[in-house]
Design a protein around this motif. Structure first.
Motif, PDB file in Angstrom:
ATOM      1  N   ASP B  58      26.919  10.477 -48.249  1.00  0.00           N
ATOM      2  CA  ASP B  58      26.847  10.884 -46.838  1.00  0.00           C
ATOM      3  C   ASP B  58      25.706  10.141 -46.148  1.00  0.00           C
ATOM      4  O   ASP B  58      24.651   9.915 -46.740  1.00  0.00           O
ATOM      5  N   MET B  59      25.930   9.795 -44.888  1.00  0.00           N
ATOM      6  CA  MET B  59      24.914   9.088 -44.120  1.00  0.00           C
ATOM      7  C   MET B  59      24.366   9.977 -43.017  1.00  0.00           C
ATOM      8  O   MET B  59      25.128  10.638 -42.319  1.00  0.00           O
ATOM      9  N   LEU B  60      23.054   9.976 -42.885  1.00  0.00           N
ATOM     10  CA  LEU B  60      22.395  10.680 -41.790  1.00  0.00           C
ATOM     11  C   LEU B  60      22.158   9.632 -40.698  1.00  0.00           C
ATOM     12  O   LEU B  60      21.319   8.740 -40.860  1.00  0.00           O
ATOM     13  N   VAL B  61      22.929   9.728 -39.600  1.00  0.00           N
ATOM     14  CA  VAL B  61      22.919   8.693 -38.565  1.00  0.00           C
ATOM     15  C   VAL B  61      22.208   9.215 -37.316  1.00  0.00           C
ATOM     16  O   VAL B  61      22.534  10.308 -36.834  1.00  0.00           O
ATOM     17  N   TRP B  62      21.237   8.470 -36.819  1.00  0.00           N
ATOM     18  CA  TRP B  62      20.523   8.884 -35.608  1.00  0.00           C
ATOM     19  C   TRP B  62      21.382   8.610 -34.376  1.00  0.00           C
ATOM     20  O   TRP B  62      21.938   7.514 -34.213  1.00  0.00           O
ATOM     21  N   LYS B  63      21.502   9.621 -33.509  1.00  0.00           N
ATOM     22  CA  LYS B  63      22.303   9.464 -32.293  1.00  0.00           C
ATOM     23  C   LYS B  63      21.795   8.316 -31.431  1.00  0.00           C
ATOM     24  O   LYS B  63      22.589   7.646 -30.767  1.00  0.00           O
ATOM     25  N   HIS B  64      20.462   8.094 -31.404  1.00  0.00           N
ATOM     26  CA  HIS B  64      19.942   7.015 -30.555  1.00  0.00           C
ATOM     27  C   HIS B  64      20.453   5.644 -31.003  1.00  0.00           C
ATOM     28  O   HIS B  64      20.305   4.670 -30.264  1.00  0.00           O
TER      29      HIS B  64
ATOM     30  N   MET D  18      16.324  16.001 -44.138  1.00  0.00           N
ATOM     31  CA  MET D  18      15.172  15.132 -44.422  1.00  0.00           C
ATOM     32  C   MET D  18      14.207  15.852 -45.373  1.00  0.00           C
ATOM     33  O   MET D  18      13.680  15.237 -46.306  1.00  0.00           O
ATOM     34  N   GLN D  19      13.994  17.144 -45.150  1.00  0.00           N
ATOM     35  CA  GLN D  19      13.104  17.906 -46.042  1.00  0.00           C
ATOM     36  C   GLN D  19      13.666  17.932 -47.461  1.00  0.00           C
ATOM     37  O   GLN D  19      12.916  17.873 -48.437  1.00  0.00           O
ATOM     38  N   GLY D  20      15.012  17.975 -47.574  1.00  0.00           N
ATOM     39  CA  GLY D  20      15.644  17.907 -48.891  1.00  0.00           C
ATOM     40  C   GLY D  20      15.386  16.562 -49.559  1.00  0.00           C
ATOM     41  O   GLY D  20      15.021  16.497 -50.739  1.00  0.00           O
ATOM     42  N   PHE D  21      15.555  15.472 -48.793  1.00  0.00           N
ATOM     43  CA  PHE D  21      15.284  14.124 -49.328  1.00  0.00           C
ATOM     44  C   PHE D  21      13.840  14.042 -49.850  1.00  0.00           C
ATOM     45  O   PHE D  21      13.581  13.448 -50.900  1.00  0.00           O
ATOM     46  N   ILE D  22      12.914  14.635 -49.086  1.00  0.00           N
ATOM     47  CA  ILE D  22      11.487  14.582 -49.435  1.00  0.00           C
ATOM     48  C   ILE D  22      11.228  15.382 -50.711  1.00  0.00           C
ATOM     49  O   ILE D  22      10.590  14.903 -51.643  1.00  0.00           O
ATOM     50  N   ARG D  23      11.770  16.604 -50.742  1.00  0.00           N
ATOM     51  CA  ARG D  23      11.536  17.520 -51.869  1.00  0.00           C
ATOM     52  C   ARG D  23      12.078  16.917 -53.171  1.00  0.00           C
ATOM     53  O   ARG D  23      11.448  16.993 -54.221  1.00  0.00           O
ATOM     54  N   GLU D  24      13.269  16.289 -53.076  1.00  0.00           N
ATOM     55  CA  GLU D  24      13.929  15.745 -54.279  1.00  0.00           C
ATOM     56  C   GLU D  24      13.475  14.315 -54.588  1.00  0.00           C
ATOM     57  O   GLU D  24      13.965  13.713 -55.537  1.00  0.00           O
ATOM     58  N   ALA D  27      16.032   8.543 -53.951  1.00  0.00           N
ATOM     59  CA  ALA D  27      16.043   7.109 -53.609  1.00  0.00           C
ATOM     60  C   ALA D  27      17.018   6.903 -52.458  1.00  0.00           C
ATOM     61  O   ALA D  27      18.197   7.249 -52.581  1.00  0.00           O
ATOM     62  N   VAL D  28      16.522   6.370 -51.349  1.00  0.00           N
ATOM     63  CA  VAL D  28      17.372   6.189 -50.167  1.00  0.00           C
ATOM     64  C   VAL D  28      17.280   4.761 -49.629  1.00  0.00           C
ATOM     65  O   VAL D  28      16.312   4.042 -49.887  1.00  0.00           O
ATOM     66  N   ASP D  29      18.332   4.385 -48.877  1.00  0.00           N
ATOM     67  CA  ASP D  29      18.296   3.189 -48.037  1.00  0.00           C
ATOM     68  C   ASP D  29      18.027   3.638 -46.610  1.00  0.00           C
ATOM     69  O   ASP D  29      18.730   4.514 -46.097  1.00  0.00           O
ATOM     70  N   VAL D  30      17.009   3.051 -45.994  1.00  0.00           N
ATOM     71  CA  VAL D  30      16.724   3.336 -44.586  1.00  0.00           C
ATOM     72  C   VAL D  30      17.093   2.080 -43.798  1.00  0.00           C
ATOM     73  O   VAL D  30      16.430   1.048 -43.915  1.00  0.00           O
ATOM     74  N   LYS D  31      18.194   2.169 -43.029  1.00  0.00           N
ATOM     75  CA  LYS D  31      18.652   1.013 -42.252  1.00  0.00           C
ATOM     76  C   LYS D  31      17.990   1.055 -40.876  1.00  0.00           C
ATOM     77  O   LYS D  31      18.073   2.074 -40.177  1.00  0.00           O
ATOM     78  N   LEU D  32      17.350  -0.025 -40.494  1.00  0.00           N
ATOM     79  CA  LEU D  32      16.624  -0.078 -39.217  1.00  0.00           C
ATOM     80  C   LEU D  32      17.420  -0.821 -38.151  1.00  0.00           C
ATOM     81  O   LEU D  32      18.334  -1.602 -38.468  1.00  0.00           O
ATOM     82  N   ALA D  67      18.384   3.494 -37.811  1.00  0.00           N
ATOM     83  CA  ALA D  67      19.811   3.640 -37.520  1.00  0.00           C
ATOM     84  C   ALA D  67      20.403   4.742 -38.404  1.00  0.00           C
ATOM     85  O   ALA D  67      21.041   5.650 -37.915  1.00  0.00           O
ATOM     86  N   PHE D  68      20.180   4.650 -39.711  1.00  0.00           N
ATOM     87  CA  PHE D  68      20.664   5.721 -40.599  1.00  0.00           C
ATOM     88  C   PHE D  68      19.897   5.724 -41.905  1.00  0.00           C
ATOM     89  O   PHE D  68      19.230   4.738 -42.253  1.00  0.00           O
ATOM     90  N   ILE D  69      20.010   6.830 -42.615  1.00  0.00           N
ATOM     91  CA  ILE D  69      19.440   6.982 -43.960  1.00  0.00           C
ATOM     92  C   ILE D  69      20.560   7.422 -44.874  1.00  0.00           C
ATOM     93  O   ILE D  69      21.336   8.319 -44.526  1.00  0.00           O
ATOM     94  N   GLN D  70      20.654   6.780 -46.034  1.00  0.00           N
ATOM     95  CA  GLN D  70      21.738   7.073 -46.975  1.00  0.00           C
ATOM     96  C   GLN D  70      21.170   7.082 -48.398  1.00  0.00           C
ATOM     97  O   GLN D  70      20.511   6.112 -48.808  1.00  0.00           O
ATOM     98  N   PRO D  71      21.415   8.155 -49.137  1.00  0.00           N
ATOM     99  CA  PRO D  71      21.013   8.180 -50.551  1.00  0.00           C
ATOM    100  C   PRO D  71      21.630   6.995 -51.282  1.00  0.00           C
ATOM    101  O   PRO D  71      22.786   6.640 -51.024  1.00  0.00           O
ATOM    102  N   ARG D  72      20.865   6.386 -52.177  1.00  0.00           N
ATOM    103  CA  ARG D  72      21.366   5.206 -52.885  1.00  0.00           C
ATOM    104  C   ARG D  72      22.364   5.630 -53.950  1.00  0.00           C
ATOM    105  O   ARG D  72      22.115   6.545 -54.715  1.00  0.00           O
ATOM    106  N   SER D  73      23.484   4.921 -53.992  1.00  0.00           N
ATOM    107  CA  SER D  73      24.544   5.295 -54.934  1.00  0.00           C
ATOM    108  C   SER D  73      24.306   4.599 -56.273  1.00  0.00           C
ATOM    109  O   SER D  73      23.553   3.648 -56.366  1.00  0.00           O
TER     110      SER D  73
END
Lengths: 73, 73, 73, 73, 73, 73
Positions: B58-64, D18-24, D27-32, D67-73
């Motif tokens: 699943d992807m968390l996508v920012w509306k902006h 996001m708090q779940g990602f932090i707690r656990e 490993a994520v991809d943060v697309k800018l 743009a989005f954050i996605q857990p790494r598969s």
């Protein structure tokens, strides 16, 4: 003419122009910040989005992504 | 039709359309300002983000970062 | 000179300069964040948009997409 | 489900995810919006930024650039 | 030093620095999000825009389009 | 940890981290939305901008143009 208020209202010229586009089902080009141009007719607008009727499925377009709208010549 | 209010509410057409996409688990294309197109179904939305169920995680996508959303034809 | 207020008002220098462009029907280049340059005269402005009279149909340009406006030399 | 409020709160689904990602320490991809993809684990978030632990030094990433954050598969 | 307030005021360091550029008619490079670099001197600023005196006509530059300003070396 | 408040304050983690960068005169890479990377040390910050001491003249960088900041390894 002083049409600049701190808050956009339903009476703003840009809102009224958009309402004209909607009422007349005008064929428009919607140029986006991505560089894409969407061709269609604007179906409705609200604070965040416009709905554009295209040859394919209707598109929900975010206003923050719009560069300009121009009636098709 | 005057659907433009100063503040986006749960009753805004764009919010209701998104709620429809979510309820119907509709396959959509989400075009981003990066030029990427995400294919998936929208799972939930809040003020800042949408969650998109894709073939991968699943992807968390920012509306902006969203340019438009279109049901897949 | 202290022209920076928390809220843009009809008295802001940038609003007054735009009003001058409109009053004088000045030929301007409007450079957009897409990289496009629109040539025309500004017809009106409000909080969100400007209307640009071009050789083709009038364009409704979102201010958030404008990089700069420069009178044509 | 109506999860859209006018203001983002600590109870918003996106904040909780996001708090779940932090707690656990996921490993994520943060697309800018620059097109860059950052690989790492999110360390903390606040209103404006997230801190991403990468193979190199920690990065302070502005939310407006995500743009989005996605857990790494 | 704690110079971060919730609202930008005429006393903010960035506003004061801009006022210094204006007072000294400093030759600056204004780098825009479009990738363009404008060379000139800043003439005035307000909440939304700066006016840049260039070799050609003065430019009305939107602050939201500015990446950075640097005195020319 | 719940560090998300509706308004950025001087106590926000991102503000404190920036204050640490400033206090330690840390060599950082500032990646911009233009794709440029600025190398330098952050001199001060306010609500809108940061000042970056580089090998050339100091740069006034708008926060809205920053993608991320990373200490140089």
């Amino acid at each position: 003419m002083n049409t600049l208020n701190a808050v956009t209202t339903a009476e703003s010229p840009s809102v009224r122009q958009m309402q004209g586009f909607i009422r007349e089902k005008l064929a428009v080009d919607v140029k986006l910040l991505t560089g894409d141009t969407i061709q269609g007719a604007i179906f409705w607008q609200d604070q965040d989005c416009i709905s554009v009727k295209t040859a394919g499925a209707d598109m929900l377009v975010w206003k923050h992504a719009i560069a300009f709208i121009q009636p098709r010549s």
